[in-house]
Design a protein around this motif. Sequence first.
Motif, PDB file in Angstrom:
ATOM      1  N   GLY A  92      -2.211  -3.278  -3.037  1.00  0.00           N
ATOM      2  CA  GLY A  92      -2.555  -2.460  -1.850  1.00  0.00           C
ATOM      3  C   GLY A  92      -1.153  -1.459  -1.629  1.00  0.00           C
ATOM      4  O   GLY A  92      -1.365  -0.834  -0.402  1.00  0.00           O
ATOM      5  N   GLN A  97      -2.057   1.810  -9.244  1.00  0.00           N
ATOM      6  CA  GLN A  97      -2.463   3.191  -9.655  1.00  0.00           C
ATOM      7  C   GLN A  97      -1.028   3.644 -10.575  1.00  0.00           C
ATOM      8  O   GLN A  97      -1.193   4.369 -11.382  1.00  0.00           O
ATOM      9  CB  GLN A  97      -2.780   4.050  -8.426  1.00  0.00           C
ATOM     10  N   TYR A 124     -11.153   3.057 -10.586  1.00  0.00           N
ATOM     11  CA  TYR A 124     -10.567   3.738 -11.464  1.00  0.00           C
ATOM     12  C   TYR A 124     -10.963   5.209 -11.582  1.00  0.00           C
ATOM     13  O   TYR A 124     -10.012   6.123 -12.303  1.00  0.00           O
ATOM     14  CB  TYR A 124     -11.349   3.167 -12.868  1.00  0.00           C
TER      15      TYR A 124
HETATM   16  C1  LIG Z   1      -6.918  -3.769  -9.208  1.00  0.00           C
HETATM   17  C2  LIG Z   1      -5.611  -3.767  -8.941  1.00  0.00           C
HETATM   18  C3  LIG Z   1      -4.853  -3.764 -10.142  1.00  0.00           C
HETATM   19  C4  LIG Z   1      -5.168  -2.666  -8.214  1.00  0.00           C
HETATM   20  O1  LIG Z   1      -3.888  -2.825  -7.913  1.00  0.00           O
HETATM   21  P1  LIG Z   1      -3.132  -2.388  -6.531  1.00  0.00           P
HETATM   22  O2  LIG Z   1      -1.584  -2.240  -6.787  1.00  0.00           O
HETATM   23  O3  LIG Z   1      -3.829  -3.402  -5.532  1.00  0.00           O
HETATM   24  O4  LIG Z   1      -3.733  -0.998  -6.296  1.00  0.00           O
HETATM   25  P2  LIG Z   1      -3.150   0.323  -5.406  1.00  0.00           P
HETATM   26  O5  LIG Z   1      -2.306  -0.203  -4.370  1.00  0.00           O
HETATM   27  O6  LIG Z   1      -2.527   1.343  -6.460  1.00  0.00           O
HETATM   28  O7  LIG Z   1      -4.570   0.796  -4.762  1.00  0.00           O
HETATM   29  C5  LIG Z   1      -5.206   0.148  -3.875  1.00  0.00           C
HETATM   30  C6  LIG Z   1      -6.512   0.806  -3.563  1.00  0.00           C
HETATM   31  O8  LIG Z   1      -7.400   0.604  -4.571  1.00  0.00           O
HETATM   32  C7  LIG Z   1      -8.556  -0.117  -3.880  1.00  0.00           C
HETATM   33  N1  LIG Z   1      -8.890  -1.176  -4.953  1.00  0.00           N
HETATM   34  C8  LIG Z   1      -8.094  -2.288  -5.360  1.00  0.00           C
HETATM   35  N2  LIG Z   1      -8.706  -3.050  -6.022  1.00  0.00           N
HETATM   36  C9  LIG Z   1     -10.088  -2.693  -6.252  1.00  0.00           C
HETATM   37  C10 LIG Z   1     -11.390  -2.947  -6.802  1.00  0.00           C
HETATM   38  N3  LIG Z   1     -11.181  -3.874  -7.683  1.00  0.00           N
HETATM   39  N4  LIG Z   1     -12.355  -1.891  -6.490  1.00  0.00           N
HETATM   40  C11 LIG Z   1     -12.334  -1.005  -5.898  1.00  0.00           C
HETATM   41  N5  LIG Z   1     -11.257  -0.697  -5.383  1.00  0.00           N
HETATM   42  C12 LIG Z   1     -10.109  -1.381  -5.566  1.00  0.00           C
HETATM   43  C13 LIG Z   1      -7.862  -0.752  -2.746  1.00  0.00           C
HETATM   44  O9  LIG Z   1      -9.173  -1.047  -1.859  1.00  0.00           O
HETATM   45  C14 LIG Z   1      -7.094   0.463  -2.455  1.00  0.00           C
HETATM   46  O10 LIG Z   1      -7.537   1.358  -1.478  1.00  0.00           O
HETATM   47  P3  LIG Z   1      -7.155   2.005  -0.189  1.00  0.00           P
HETATM   48  O11 LIG Z   1      -5.908   2.985  -0.810  1.00  0.00           O
HETATM   49  O12 LIG Z   1      -8.228   2.962   0.007  1.00  0.00           O
HETATM   50  O13 LIG Z   1      -6.598   1.007   0.665  1.00  0.00           O
HETATM   51  C15 LIG Z   1      -5.039  -4.986  -8.278  1.00  0.00           C
HETATM   52  O14 LIG Z   1      -5.798  -5.060  -6.867  1.00  0.00           O
HETATM   53  C16 LIG Z   1      -5.559  -6.312  -8.922  1.00  0.00           C
HETATM   54  O15 LIG Z   1      -4.842  -6.852  -9.538  1.00  0.00           O
HETATM   55  N6  LIG Z   1      -6.716  -6.871  -8.535  1.00  0.00           N
HETATM   56  C17 LIG Z   1      -7.222  -8.155  -9.047  1.00  0.00           C
HETATM   57  C18 LIG Z   1      -7.395  -7.919 -10.449  1.00  0.00           C
HETATM   58  C19 LIG Z   1      -8.442  -6.872 -10.942  1.00  0.00           C
HETATM   59  O16 LIG Z   1      -9.496  -6.808 -10.252  1.00  0.00           O
HETATM   60  N7  LIG Z   1      -8.097  -6.213 -11.968  1.00  0.00           N
HETATM   61  C20 LIG Z   1      -8.787  -5.023 -12.315  1.00  0.00           C
HETATM   62  C21 LIG Z   1      -9.854  -5.341 -13.322  1.00  0.00           C
HETATM   63  S1  LIG Z   1      -9.465  -5.635 -14.874  1.00  0.00           S
END
Ligand SMILES: CC(C)(COP(=O)(O)OP(=O)(O)OC[C@H]1O[C@@H](n2cnc3c(N)ncnc32)[C@H](O)[C@@H]1OP(=O)(O)O)[C@@H](O)C(=O)NCCC(=O)NCCS
Length: 178
Positions: A92, A97, A124
């Motif tokens: 977050g 991203q 994505y």
């Molecule tokens: C998905 C992931 C890689 C994103 O990384 P991050 O550093 O948390 O993401 P960012 O900070 O760049 O972006 C955060 C935004 O994306 C959103 N987001 C994060 N994961 C999401 C998901 N699975 N679905 C939809 N939105 C998501 C958050 O709500 C946040 O939104 P906001 O800015 O409106 O609050 C991370 O949350 C993660 O490792 N999640 C668990 C594993 C996973 O689901 N991996 C992806 C599938 S392979």
Amino acid sequence: MEFRAHTPGDSLAIESLFTSVFTRSEGEQEGALIGNLAKEMMAGTDSQDLYGFVADDGRQIIGAIFFSRLTFEIDLDVFILAPVAVDTDHQGMGIGQALITHGLGEMTRKGVRYVTTYGDPAFYSRVGFHPVSQNAIEAPHALSQPEGWLGQSLADDPIETIPGHCACVKALDDPAYW
Ligand SMILES: CC(C)(COP(=O)(O)OP(=O)(O)OC[C@H]1O[C@@H](n2cnc3c(N)ncnc32)[C@H](O)[C@@H]1OP(=O)(O)O)[C@@H](O)C(=O)NCCC(=O)NCCS
């Protein structure tokens, strides 16, 4: 925070990152599955078929991402983004991203023409992906969530369709991931 290519010395830290992040987000079974996927990818994929990048804060690896080759019937450099994770305590903050954008930039520089992924369109779409029909670009396996099949062109001339059967690297070639 540095984004850099992964090295063999990162392997254990990367496996453990995927295991712990997915255990905390989706449970122990999914954590073990995705940790094992990362391990098998690093151990069993030819170097020209796999690119991995990490987010390194100077003390530890807090994010990791892999791109592995998809092979179609025509000669085109296509990769799939999977898996990606950011350490639970650092989510977050924009790291996910930024790491994906860094990886896509590196793929573009290497001449990759198209990148697919399989995940949440709401997330994505923030980094350039859009939904793709399996009639236009086949997935390597039957998809349990077809709406999660996503792609983006990295070339100047956008690619809308890729003909033929799609094959993935061995580590991803398991219906459990699809
Ligand atoms: C998905 C992931 C890689 C994103 O990384 P991050 O550093 O948390 O993401 P960012 O900070 O760049 O972006 C955060 C935004 O994306 C959103 N987001 C994060 N994961 C999401 C998901 N699975 N679905 C939809 N939105 C998501 C958050 O709500 C946040 O939104 P906001 O800015 O409106 O609050 C991370 O949350 C993660 O490792 N999640 C668990 C594993 C996973 O689901 N991996 C992806 C599938 S392979």
